[in-house]
Design a protein around this motif. Sequence first.
Motif, PDB file in Angstrom:
ATOM      1  N   GLN A   1       0.678  -1.213   0.017  1.00 51.41           N
ATOM      2  CA  GLN A   1       0.056  -0.056  -0.096  1.00 51.41           C
ATOM      3  C   GLN A   1       0.806   1.079  -0.072  1.00 51.41           C
ATOM      4  O   GLN A   1       0.607   2.278  -0.883  1.00 51.41           O
ATOM      5  CB  GLN A   1      -0.986  -0.039   1.306  1.00 51.41           C
TER       6      GLN A   1
ATOM      7  N   LYS B   1       2.336   1.760  -3.399  1.00 57.23           N
ATOM      8  CA  LYS B   1       1.150   1.850  -4.474  1.00 57.23           C
ATOM      9  C   LYS B   1       0.683   3.577  -4.287  1.00 57.23           C
ATOM     10  O   LYS B   1       0.395   4.372  -5.125  1.00 57.23           O
ATOM     11  CB  LYS B   1      -0.238   1.056  -4.193  1.00 57.23           C
ATOM     12  N   GLN B   2       0.510   3.757  -2.924  1.00 59.15           N
ATOM     13  CA  GLN B   2       0.060   5.185  -2.543  1.00 59.15           C
ATOM     14  C   GLN B   2       0.909   6.218  -2.926  1.00 59.15           C
ATOM     15  O   GLN B   2       0.474   7.221  -3.475  1.00 59.15           O
ATOM     16  CB  GLN B   2      -0.500   5.307  -1.156  1.00 59.15           C
TER      17      GLN B   2
ATOM     18  N   ASP C   1      -7.365   2.033 -10.354  1.00 59.15           N
ATOM     19  CA  ASP C   1      -6.365   2.558  -9.382  1.00 59.15           C
ATOM     20  C   ASP C   1      -5.629   1.352  -8.675  1.00 59.15           C
ATOM     21  O   ASP C   1      -6.389   0.914  -8.064  1.00 59.15           O
ATOM     22  CB  ASP C   1      -6.965   3.264  -8.370  1.00 59.15           C
ATOM     23  N   PRO C   2      -4.255   1.222  -9.039  1.00 57.39           N
ATOM     24  CA  PRO C   2      -3.735  -0.226  -8.591  1.00 57.39           C
ATOM     25  C   PRO C   2      -3.864  -0.135  -7.001  1.00 57.39           C
ATOM     26  O   PRO C   2      -3.747  -1.219  -6.205  1.00 57.39           O
ATOM     27  CB  PRO C   2      -2.301   0.103  -9.040  1.00 57.39           C
ATOM     28  N   ALA C   3      -3.963   0.941  -6.300  1.00 58.67           N
ATOM     29  CA  ALA C   3      -3.861   1.161  -4.860  1.00 58.67           C
ATOM     30  C   ALA C   3      -5.040   0.398  -4.296  1.00 58.67           C
ATOM     31  O   ALA C   3      -5.245   0.181  -3.117  1.00 58.67           O
ATOM     32  CB  ALA C   3      -3.453   2.528  -4.397  1.00 58.67           C
ATOM     33  N   GLU C   4      -6.253   0.509  -4.931  1.00 59.23           N
ATOM     34  CA  GLU C   4      -7.506  -0.061  -4.845  1.00 59.23           C
ATOM     35  C   GLU C   4      -7.263  -1.518  -4.628  1.00 59.23           C
ATOM     36  O   GLU C   4      -8.052  -2.210  -3.495  1.00 59.23           O
ATOM     37  CB  GLU C   4      -8.862   0.288  -5.383  1.00 59.23           C
ATOM     38  N   ILE C   5      -6.473  -2.145  -5.140  1.00 62.17           N
ATOM     39  CA  ILE C   5      -6.449  -3.675  -5.321  1.00 62.17           C
ATOM     40  C   ILE C   5      -5.654  -4.070  -4.085  1.00 62.17           C
ATOM     41  O   ILE C   5      -4.437  -3.759  -3.971  1.00 62.17           O
ATOM     42  CB  ILE C   5      -5.839  -4.131  -6.610  1.00 62.17           C
ATOM     43  N   GLY C   6      -6.200  -4.858  -3.382  1.00 61.54           N
ATOM     44  CA  GLY C   6      -5.473  -5.546  -2.260  1.00 61.54           C
ATOM     45  C   GLY C   6      -5.593  -4.307  -0.845  1.00 61.54           C
ATOM     46  O   GLY C   6      -4.966  -4.692  -0.079  1.00 61.54           O
ATOM     47  N   LYS C   7      -6.083  -3.490  -1.007  1.00 59.32           N
ATOM     48  CA  LYS C   7      -6.507  -2.458   0.118  1.00 59.32           C
ATOM     49  C   LYS C   7      -7.208  -2.979   1.264  1.00 59.32           C
ATOM     50  O   LYS C   7      -6.862  -3.140   2.257  1.00 59.32           O
ATOM     51  CB  LYS C   7      -6.860  -1.177  -0.381  1.00 59.32           C
TER      52      LYS C   7
ATOM     53  N   ARG D   1      -8.126   7.282 -12.464  1.00 58.89           N
ATOM     54  CA  ARG D   1      -9.192   7.297 -11.584  1.00 58.89           C
ATOM     55  C   ARG D   1      -9.557   8.830 -11.396  1.00 58.89           C
ATOM     56  O   ARG D   1      -8.614   9.654 -10.636  1.00 58.89           O
ATOM     57  CB  ARG D   1      -8.879   6.834 -10.209  1.00 58.89           C
TER      58      ARG D   1
ATOM     59  N   LYS E   1       0.884   7.404  -6.542  1.00 57.63           N
ATOM     60  CA  LYS E   1      -0.099   7.633  -7.078  1.00 57.63           C
ATOM     61  C   LYS E   1       0.241   9.295  -7.047  1.00 57.63           C
ATOM     62  O   LYS E   1      -0.849  10.229  -7.845  1.00 57.63           O
ATOM     63  CB  LYS E   1      -1.277   7.604  -6.427  1.00 57.63           C
TER      64      LYS E   1
END
Lengths: 163, 556
Positions: A59, A62-63, B302-308, B152, A66
Amino acid sequence: MKHTIAVIVENKPGVLTRISGLFSRRGFNIDSLSVGATDNPDYSRMTITVNCDEETLEQVIKQLSKLINVIRVSQLEPKESVERELAIIKVSANRENRPEIMQLVSIFRAKIIDVSPRSVIIEVTGDEEKVDAIERLLRQFGIKELARTGKVSMVRGTKVVQP
Amino acid sequence: MAKMTGAQAILESLKREGVDVIFGLPGGVLLPLYDAIYSSEVRHILVRHEQAAAHAADGYARATGKVGVCLATSGPGATNLVTGIANAYMDSVPMVAMTGQVNTNLIGRDAFQEADITGITLPITKHNYLVRKASELPRVFREAFHIARTGRPGPVLIDLPRDVTVEELEYSYPELHLPGYNPSTKVHQLQIKRAAEALMSAERPVIYAGGGVRYANAHQELFELALKLNAPVTTTLMGVGVFPEDHPLSLGMLGMHGTKYANYSIQGADLILAVGARFDDRVTGKIASFAPRAKIIHIDVDPAEIGKNVRVDIPVVGDARNALAELNKFVTQKPWSAWNERVSTWKCDYPLCYQKDESVIKPQLVVEKLCEVCPDAIIVTEVGQNQMWAAQFFTHKDPSRFISSGGLGTMGYGFPAAIGAKVGRPDCQVIDVAGDGSFQMNIQELATAVINDIPVKVAVLNNGVLGMVRQWQTLFFGERYSHTTLGQVPDFVKVAEAYGALGLRATKPSEVEDVIREGLASDKPTVMDFIVAKDEKVSPMVPAGASLSEILELES
């Protein structure tokens, strides 16, 4: 588990706030953070160490990715990278214990960068454990002040983390 | 290259981005910009409170798919936008919010009406800018609109110091250069094949579709996939309408106030295909027991949503439309199965329903009648019970005709958002399904609607209480109604009339349809005040933190 990530960011005002703000908002903990210019003046490089599990690390990466001002995020495997930290430590010193301090400094391949009648300032570079170790040993003389940079890290060999 | 002022450059950039309307309210530092607006072609709608400007831009964006634009002055004007920006951020709405700022030489000195709005909005914008030189304006606007509408979507804020709007620059619209922004839209073929194989071999698949399907305009691809697979489709609140609810494969909404059959299907599924959805806690209930027997495929831009929030078996990063179109190439027609039969039985056994009443208006009846009289309306909602009934009892068939504050749950959103939606789609009937609590939070916008001749319709489900909170007090706090009673004050008909709008009231079930017909027929902004049962509850309900299997039917 401690992880090290290298983050290439645009060298613009407010970018550090965006990164630290992201960490606090999402509840990620920063262990250490160091930041400085790269060979390209448009970009800065941050080395961030975080203490978290694998899922949180995913996370974090990934964050960070972004954020518009973040160009590249790479996880650095400790085994495949060199890591350094720098510390400067002001230690109480007098005529009696100065030789012993200098001996320690020599063992750690550290440097004395300032001397006064009642103190010395020692500069030491190395990985986190080495800096911890010299700090521990110097404590007996009385540490008056200590400043550490936080870690910088780089992958061994020809692989690079670049924009 | 043309020489112009910063203010002119802003308007030129808005024109190039295809902006035809701005929702805003002026102030001291914005005087040069407003002076330029005075002689510009862009339509400016003057709101009565900046929060409404942000919500109206949001409603406009959701109704049209274009970027919504709002404008507020420095300090309090900017901070008044904050709720609207946070709302757009949570629901991934493309928006550009412009704020005035004090002169650059005063920034940081606590000048009059100074607020660090880029600092304040850092965690609630996709990106934001403080412009320090007029020459940066074309680049900043180009980037801001690009960031707001791609990947997104989300809100981008541009803070505009007064002197920047006065300073002159040589205007040219630059090429985009955003090395740190590359939203992935193309999908990974291997992941698509894995997903297709899993879908083909699944015995009990469920498609769980969210707002991402709508933003990606992927409803047709979704429809094709669902029919090929004969897979039941449930939607989130943000996804309401992306799959026609009158279709046999539709399960309606899932989650806390979803249908029993949607939640049972999720819990019974062996495969869940999540598209453009983010496993919000209101959807999943207790996360550990969500879809306990299912593999999960998650498609998200949004790749950050996957597995969040949940572990995912087959992640697919990319635009929902591309991903679904690709999937459609790899799946073949599957037959109607025992699983479909089971789901159909659940649909028969546990329909959405309410206790009808001859003497008191039930709020659900109002929503049903709205649907009967005007099935093509754009339904905008406030937040709370009204929102859930609007989702449940209107048969939604169109992906862009349900507009609601999902993530942030902003009371007061609906009415200004409805104004924005009506401005964007003047040919549609736009109805704000409201509660008396929410409506009062931005009721001042009646002036905006009347003066700008924006004939939105407000259906107030007037129960005199903060109904959703009261419902929780009834269920979980021993009927101790701490500060949830509003009383039927004010008289909404008189309020409407005071503003120059039409006010109508129904107090008996027999009057509901007439009021709706009369209200919708009027060419004025209209408030329809439905005096409804106070103790009506939204049902069914999964208590917060419970598993989706523990869904309760509530009596009123």
